[in-house]
Scaffold this motif. Sequence first.
Motif, mmCIF file in Angstrom:
data_model
loop_
_atom_site.group_PDB
_atom_site.id
_atom_site.type_symbol
_atom_site.label_atom_id
_atom_site.label_comp_id
_atom_site.label_asym_id
_atom_site.label_seq_id
_atom_site.Cartn_x
_atom_site.Cartn_y
_atom_site.Cartn_z
ATOM 1 N N TYR A 70 17.988 71.786 31.929
ATOM 2 C CA TYR A 70 18.299 72.668 33.062
ATOM 3 C C TYR A 70 17.732 72.070 34.358
ATOM 4 C CZ TYR A 70 18.453 75.461 28.772
ATOM 5 O OH TYR A 70 18.660 75.901 27.490
ATOM 6 N N TRP A 103 8.864 75.144 28.310
ATOM 7 C CA TRP A 103 9.446 74.666 29.568
ATOM 8 C C TRP A 103 8.470 73.798 30.354
ATOM 9 C CZ3 TRP A 103 13.976 76.544 32.590
ATOM 10 C CH2 TRP A 103 14.922 77.194 31.771
ATOM 11 N N GLU A 144 13.889 87.349 21.294
ATOM 12 C CA GLU A 144 13.704 88.123 20.056
ATOM 13 C C GLU A 144 12.624 89.192 20.185
ATOM 14 O OE1 GLU A 144 13.948 86.306 16.325
ATOM 15 O OE2 GLU A 144 15.584 84.981 16.909
ATOM 16 N N LEU A 145 11.551 88.903 20.911
ATOM 17 C CA LEU A 145 10.543 89.957 21.089
ATOM 18 C C LEU A 145 11.163 91.111 21.885
ATOM 19 C CD1 LEU A 145 7.565 90.704 20.447
ATOM 20 C CD2 LEU A 145 7.000 89.957 22.768
ATOM 21 N N GLY A 199 7.929 80.457 18.386
ATOM 22 C CA GLY A 199 9.332 80.546 18.812
ATOM 23 C C GLY A 199 9.544 80.256 20.288
ATOM 24 N N VAL A 200 8.566 79.655 20.928
ATOM 25 C CA VAL A 200 8.693 79.388 22.368
ATOM 26 C C VAL A 200 9.295 78.003 22.608
ATOM 27 C CG1 VAL A 200 7.346 78.880 24.466
ATOM 28 C CG2 VAL A 200 6.860 80.951 23.156
ATOM 29 N N THR A 201 10.233 77.933 23.529
ATOM 30 C CA THR A 201 10.673 76.651 24.071
ATOM 31 C C THR A 201 9.720 76.346 25.228
ATOM 32 O OG1 THR A 201 12.963 77.104 23.477
ATOM 33 C CG2 THR A 201 12.597 75.431 25.175
ATOM 34 N N TYR A 239 14.168 85.101 13.518
ATOM 35 C CA TYR A 239 12.873 84.696 12.938
ATOM 36 C C TYR A 239 11.770 85.713 13.166
ATOM 37 C CZ TYR A 239 10.041 83.665 17.087
ATOM 38 O OH TYR A 239 9.286 83.800 18.214
ATOM 39 N N LEU A 240 11.824 86.405 14.328
ATOM 40 C CA LEU A 240 10.641 87.161 14.760
ATOM 41 C C LEU A 240 10.490 88.517 14.080
ATOM 42 C CD1 LEU A 240 9.058 87.263 18.226
ATOM 43 C CD2 LEU A 240 9.634 89.461 17.194
ATOM 44 N N VAL A 296 12.773 77.403 14.852
ATOM 45 C CA VAL A 296 13.116 78.701 14.255
ATOM 46 C C VAL A 296 14.622 78.968 14.290
ATOM 47 C CG1 VAL A 296 10.886 79.728 14.820
ATOM 48 C CG2 VAL A 296 12.780 79.891 16.467
ATOM 49 N N PHE A 311 17.256 82.954 29.656
ATOM 50 C CA PHE A 311 18.642 83.369 29.913
ATOM 51 C C PHE A 311 19.525 83.265 28.681
ATOM 52 C CE2 PHE A 311 18.106 79.226 32.296
ATOM 53 C CZ PHE A 311 18.560 78.397 31.280
ATOM 54 N N SER A 312 19.118 82.447 27.718
ATOM 55 C CA SER A 312 19.874 82.353 26.471
ATOM 56 C C SER A 312 18.867 82.300 25.334
ATOM 57 C CB SER A 312 20.741 81.093 26.461
ATOM 58 O OG SER A 312 19.917 79.937 26.463
ATOM 59 N N TRP A 313 19.338 82.477 24.119
ATOM 60 C CA TRP A 313 18.433 82.476 22.975
ATOM 61 C C TRP A 313 17.664 81.159 22.896
ATOM 62 C CZ3 TRP A 313 17.993 79.515 18.498
ATOM 63 C CH2 TRP A 313 17.123 80.030 17.514
ATOM 64 N N ILE A 314 18.369 80.034 22.985
ATOM 65 C CA ILE A 314 17.721 78.730 22.800
ATOM 66 C C ILE A 314 16.728 78.416 23.917
ATOM 67 C CG2 ILE A 314 19.469 77.341 24.014
ATOM 68 C CD1 ILE A 314 17.738 76.314 20.745
ATOM 69 N N ALA A 315 16.929 79.007 25.096
ATOM 70 C CA ALA A 315 16.040 78.728 26.224
ATOM 71 C C ALA A 315 14.633 79.235 25.951
ATOM 72 C CB ALA A 315 16.590 79.345 27.503
ATOM 73 N N SER A 316 14.477 80.091 24.989
ATOM 74 C CA SER A 316 13.185 80.489 24.443
ATOM 75 C C SER A 316 13.389 81.625 23.444
ATOM 76 C CB SER A 316 12.190 80.890 25.522
ATOM 77 O OG SER A 316 10.882 80.589 25.069
ATOM 78 N N PRO A 317 13.580 81.254 22.173
ATOM 79 C CA PRO A 317 13.880 82.257 21.151
ATOM 80 C C PRO A 317 12.894 83.430 21.137
ATOM 81 C CG PRO A 317 14.172 80.045 20.247
ATOM 82 C CD PRO A 317 13.610 79.877 21.618
ATOM 83 N N ALA A 318 11.607 83.159 21.308
ATOM 84 C CA ALA A 318 10.610 84.229 21.265
ATOM 85 C C ALA A 318 10.865 85.249 22.370
ATOM 86 C CB ALA A 318 9.209 83.649 21.401
ATOM 87 N N ILE A 337 4.504 84.510 18.719
ATOM 88 C CA ILE A 337 5.144 84.084 19.972
ATOM 89 C C ILE A 337 5.309 82.559 20.033
ATOM 90 C CG2 ILE A 337 5.008 84.157 22.498
ATOM 91 C CD1 ILE A 337 5.451 86.896 21.086
#
Lengths: 476, 476
Positions: free
Chosen positions: A79, A71, B113-114, A67-69, A37-38, A33, B103-110, A64
């Motif tokens: 990280y 982990w 953004e939510l 757009g989830v990374t 996007y959301l 995304v 902690f950052s957008w890319i670490a989990s955009p959802a 949801i």
Amino acid sequence: MEAKEFKEFAKAMADYVAEYLENIRDRQVVPSVKPGYLRPLIPEQAPVKPEPWTAVMDDIERVIMSGVTHWHSPRFFAYFPTANSYPSIVADMLSGAIACIGFSWIASPACTELEVVMMDWLGQMIGLPDEFLARSGGEAGGVIQGTASEATLVALLGAKSRTMHRVKEEHPEWTEYQILSKLVGYCNSQAHSSVERAGLLGGVQLRTLKPDDKRRLRGETLQEAIDEDIRKGLIPFYVVATLGTTSSCAFDALDEIGDVCNSNNVWLHIDAAYAGSAFICPEYRYLMKGVEKADSFNFNPHKWMLVNFDCSAMWLKQPRWIVDAFNVDPLYLKHDQQGSAPDYRHWQIPLGRRFRSLKLWFVMRLYGVENLQKFIRKHIALAHYFEKLCLGDERFELFEEVTMGLVCFRLKGSNENNEALLRRINGRGKIHLVPSKVDDVYFLRLAICSRFTEESDIDIAWKEVKASADEVLAEN
Amino acid sequence: MEAKEFKEFAKAMADYVAEYLENIRDRQVVPSVKPGYLRPLIPEQAPVKPEPWTAVMDDIERVIMSGVTHWHSPRFFAYFPTANSYPSIVADMLSGAIACIGFSWIASPACTELEVVMMDWLGQMIGLPDEFLARSGGEAGGVIQGTASEATLVALLGAKSRTMHRVKEEHPEWTEYQILSKLVGYCNSQAHSSVERAGLLGGVQLRTLKPDDKRRLRGETLQEAIDEDIRKGLIPFYVVATLGTTSSCAFDALDEIGDVCNSNNVWLHIDAAYAGSAFICPEYRYLMKGVEKADSFNFNPHKWMLVNFDCSAMWLKQPRWIVDAFNVDPLYLKHDQQGSAPDYRHWQIPLGRRFRSLKLWFVMRLYGVENLQKFIRKHIALAHYFEKLCLGDERFELFEEVTMGLVCFRLKGSNENNEALLRRINGRGKIHLVPSKVDDVYFLRLAICSRFTEESDIDIAWKEVKASADEVLAEN
């Protein structure tokens, strides 16, 4: 929402959660995304009328998960790990139901008392000396902080308070700001960014010192800095020793640093945020030699010990200095039993706190020490497996010795090539890594993160790295 | 623990949680345990081998519930409410399963953004001006903090950063510490203890000012203090206005204070931790008149809006000053999309953060604005019902006008009688209250806390208060 619906909803969610985690390997680790996007996917305002829980459930994948990374994907190597386990998720349900705010003993005795005892269990598990534990009968003991950043800040405030107290007695003619402007703390230049932030927050100078060629802060370096600052009229008051730096998982020479701190009357805080969990395995405790010389110790079970965020374990030999820094005690928070059990609000920055020790209790009992050790050993073995694959390809080199679950590696040669390599690897979308740079050397970090990671995932990771390297080098 | 066992365990826990909450009325609100009760109930160390989940389940009543203060009992009237709802508990299960660190957008955009959109939903719900919201298209927007204490501290750091920046330009010859020693902030002497703590933490002076006879900080008082400090060479930089004080739920004269702050270039932060939830009902928004003059606004959905702890909602018009205060940006946290979405780690004290906006999303959708308003109105009506009972007994008087869900009452006459009254009430064990003291007047606080509280519970509370008063007065 009525109890009947809640039970249906919670059970459907339990099924969803199990399905999500058991099949997480099949998901794309970082979503494709773009920022923003959301917002178009959901209404602009909250609904006036209630919706059924099934409508919310239906939106989870669409809104949801897209757009989830992930982990906890076994292909996520960025990280450091963050913990996630079934016992911990269930413990949080109970914590949510009790939903007490344990700021003082009377506000929920079980909340405070389970925490005191769990911190003793945990302290014993990692081999902390008794002088850090509540069971020693003194003032010492453990407390659960939200994050290692908070622990670093809390320790800094304790150190500040202890030193201010001493200096005020020695120099009653100095003002508070005069003393403040003389205080100076120290850490490895490789220490976590939150140490610098703690200094900014607390309004004191923090000097970052140059480590040796293995990224370790040495006692001699610290002693020289302290001597230099004393000559300038400054007052050294705080040192953070890092066990497992974020960039490359290097370990400061704790034993040497401890001696320097003790002989200079300086508060020593140990930040073992990631690596601390490994100390549940006796074979890694050599890395914390000298721990008895510290004033406070911190590591994050929410990183590498299967306890969900947030659960940052901190022990203090003299919590009185933290209590002193926060000495604010309004009537509505007083109670009859003050003094006979810790009122944890004095040990932390916020006032409110959840019942977090339940997670520790559930995880330690349902895994058992034995399986927690197995988990750590498996991650470290997987890191060594990747290390072996790397070293078997002569185009690669390691930036740092592999001690824990982190491999720092790079293509021999220019930083540019390695930057291109990282972009290529992440661009292919199969695995996810982040880079770091130390002394102008850019390298890639592969951290074993997920409890689902197996050797086959490492094989895939290596295949991705190798194929990306082929492409990058072919273009040169 | 395997997925199959997790599903069994989670479902058993869902049943337990529903049973606990639906029958919470039958439990003794404050346990009768003594400090140290828990340690003898469990082993001294973590088990080496794993235990079955049924063993843990069996221990919950024996070890935990025997020492829990039941904050969600309809007979719990202490402190202020803390939230607890079924949708929120289920949302936390999902948050625990995803377990990303946003902690950052890319670490989990959802996750980022939510949060951005939920803070817009919530801001609109309470009638915040658009200039606080992300949808206005500028830099403004909301963020979820852990607690109001953190929000107060974050705002203070923003204020400090903005003022330092200005003063450094005006007086390049002054050192950082010289400026720091001149900064002065202000709040009502009735403001929450965390405001004073924020000052201690940030290393700046905070003056507490005397409110008027209704416990409101007035604009004139603030202006006088500022004038006086400017004459002394100090630099006013920060004001906290409290909407709903902890002691008696008084409301500062925000509109007046806002004018004074704006004309003196001082950062105005609004702490509406408890009362802010009431602004979802338009009829209470008169209490936030002047909100557009503030720089930051905070309230706790985790107190009174059915979202479980922790969820403290904060909006900032100029987050850049917070970002500036925390300007630490290591390579391993950088990403390609920086600048096009907020990286929330710059908006808060810790680095790590859970996926907390899921709770807001679930609660707002599954209740709907309508039912959240009903919930607030019901609590306020119950407070007025208790007020009526109190005023019907001529031995009692109110200490403060009842505006929200808090009744501050006392026996006419001495503080000693009221202290005896409180001891008697809590000693009988049926209900739980805490006292407060303002201007040396001791009074009792009855806060409507639980979502299970009904008129019949208020009748019981009143019966307890009355019977205790009979006993106390009979002994006189």
